[in-house]
Design a protein around this motif. Structure first.
Motif, PDB file in Angstrom:
ATOM      1  N   HIS A 119       0.846  -1.195   0.000  1.00  0.00           N
ATOM      2  CA  HIS A 119       0.000   0.000   0.000  1.00  0.00           C
ATOM      3  C   HIS A 119       0.885   1.251   0.000  1.00  0.00           C
ATOM      4  O   HIS A 119       1.901   1.323   0.693  1.00  0.00           O
ATOM      5  CB  HIS A 119      -0.903   0.028   1.230  1.00  0.00           C
ATOM      6  N   ARG A 151      -3.255   3.935  -0.825  1.00  0.00           N
ATOM      7  CA  ARG A 151      -2.807   3.903   0.565  1.00  0.00           C
ATOM      8  C   ARG A 151      -3.882   3.253   1.425  1.00  0.00           C
ATOM      9  O   ARG A 151      -5.051   3.202   1.067  1.00  0.00           O
ATOM     10  CB  ARG A 151      -2.532   5.321   1.059  1.00  0.00           C
ATOM     11  N   GLN A 152      -3.445   2.782   2.571  1.00  0.00           N
ATOM     12  CA  GLN A 152      -4.383   2.208   3.523  1.00  0.00           C
ATOM     13  C   GLN A 152      -4.325   3.015   4.802  1.00  0.00           C
ATOM     14  O   GLN A 152      -3.242   3.219   5.368  1.00  0.00           O
ATOM     15  CB  GLN A 152      -4.043   0.736   3.797  1.00  0.00           C
ATOM     16  N   ALA A 153      -5.474   3.490   5.243  1.00  0.00           N
ATOM     17  CA  ALA A 153      -5.515   4.311   6.447  1.00  0.00           C
ATOM     18  C   ALA A 153      -6.804   4.039   7.214  1.00  0.00           C
ATOM     19  O   ALA A 153      -7.766   3.478   6.677  1.00  0.00           O
ATOM     20  CB  ALA A 153      -5.425   5.800   6.093  1.00  0.00           C
ATOM     21  N   THR A 155      -9.765   5.869   9.485  1.00  0.00           N
ATOM     22  CA  THR A 155     -10.394   7.147   9.798  1.00  0.00           C
ATOM     23  C   THR A 155     -11.527   6.919  10.795  1.00  0.00           C
ATOM     24  O   THR A 155     -12.358   6.023  10.606  1.00  0.00           O
ATOM     25  CB  THR A 155     -10.949   7.817   8.540  1.00  0.00           C
TER      26      THR A 155
END
Length: 254
Positions: A119, A151-153, A155
């Motif tokens: 990612h 990307r990996q996030a 939240t």
């Protein structure tokens, strides 16, 4: 007069030279010019260098898939071996052991990566000017491209007060617009409560591709009777309630 024929058609756009050697019936050698040259008609030789019409992912792309294919579309048929040799992934390291595939016309090359990208990977690749078309013309200039994988996030955002709260059924109304408690399940007077939880998605990034997983954390402060035994497991489903849940001081049955 001497007429000379050919056993097979001559090549196009080619210079030929004919030489005549001989003598007359009494043995005198032929005098004068013995050779003549001519050029056959045909298409002009290909001297136009190839160009790249399109690449996938596009240059500077953000949010590409981790298993994306790299595709290069050329303006004319290419000599495959020269293109594959000219192709290289500059960074990250260790990605130049993938596989190549071509369309039948040799105008589209596809490269499959040897492994999935991490990612948020920034990948930089190129095709140098040593790549040639089938006529031997090199690429106009070195092609350099880059893209970034998704990307990996995580939240976290709160629920929206205006679109959250319990509504009693079958009248589907609530007496206040304030959210200070949540009732779910059977109550009294043949009423049941349905809980709405609204969220404003504006806090999510604009380049978001998709949501892989979502969790709702909800703390229960009290329980009456055996709601799960009578009603079964809670059911979550998406509902569009508009900008705000309706409020009413009196039941409005539908």
């Amino acid at each position: 007069m001497l007429t000379v024929g050919v056993a097979s058609p001559l090549s196009e756009n080619t210079l030929y030279t004919v030489t005549v050697v001989g003598e007359d019936l009494v043995g005198n050698a032929l005098s004068g010019p013995h050779s003549l040259s001519f050029t056959t008609e045909g298409p002009a030789p290909d001297t136009t260098p190839p160009t790249v019409l399109f690449t996938t992912p596009v240059n500077g792309a953000i949010g590409a898939g981790r298993n994306t294919l790299l595709e290069v579309v050329f303006s004319e048929p290419m000599e495959r071996g020269s293109v594959e040799t000219a192709f290289a992934i500059l960074s990250p390291a260790g990605l130049n052991t993938g596989t190549f595939a071509w369309n039948a016309a040799s105008t589209v090359m596809t490269y499959t990566l040897p492994s999935s990208l991490a990612h948020g990977t920034d990948l930089h690749w190129q095709v140098t000017a040593t790549a040639r078309d089938v006529a031997g013309n090199p690429l106009v200039e070195t092609l350099s491209r880059n893209f970034r994988t998704m990307r990996q996030a995580i939240t976290t955002f709160d629920f929206d007060l205006r679109t959250s709260g319990p509504l009693s059924a079958p009248d589907f109304s609530r007496q206040t617009s304030f959210y200070n408690g949540a009732n779910v399940g059977d109550w009294s007077g043949d009423l049941s409560y349905r809980l709405f939880l609204g969220f404003q998605m504006t806090s999510l990034p604009e380049e978001l591709v998709f949501i892989r997983q979502a969790q709702i954390k909800w703390w229960a402060t009290g329980q009456r009777g055996d709601p799960y035994g009578k009603l079964g497991r809670l059911l979550l489903e998406p509902v569009d309630v508009g900008e705000e849940l309706p409020t009413s001081t009196s039941a409005q049955r539908f």
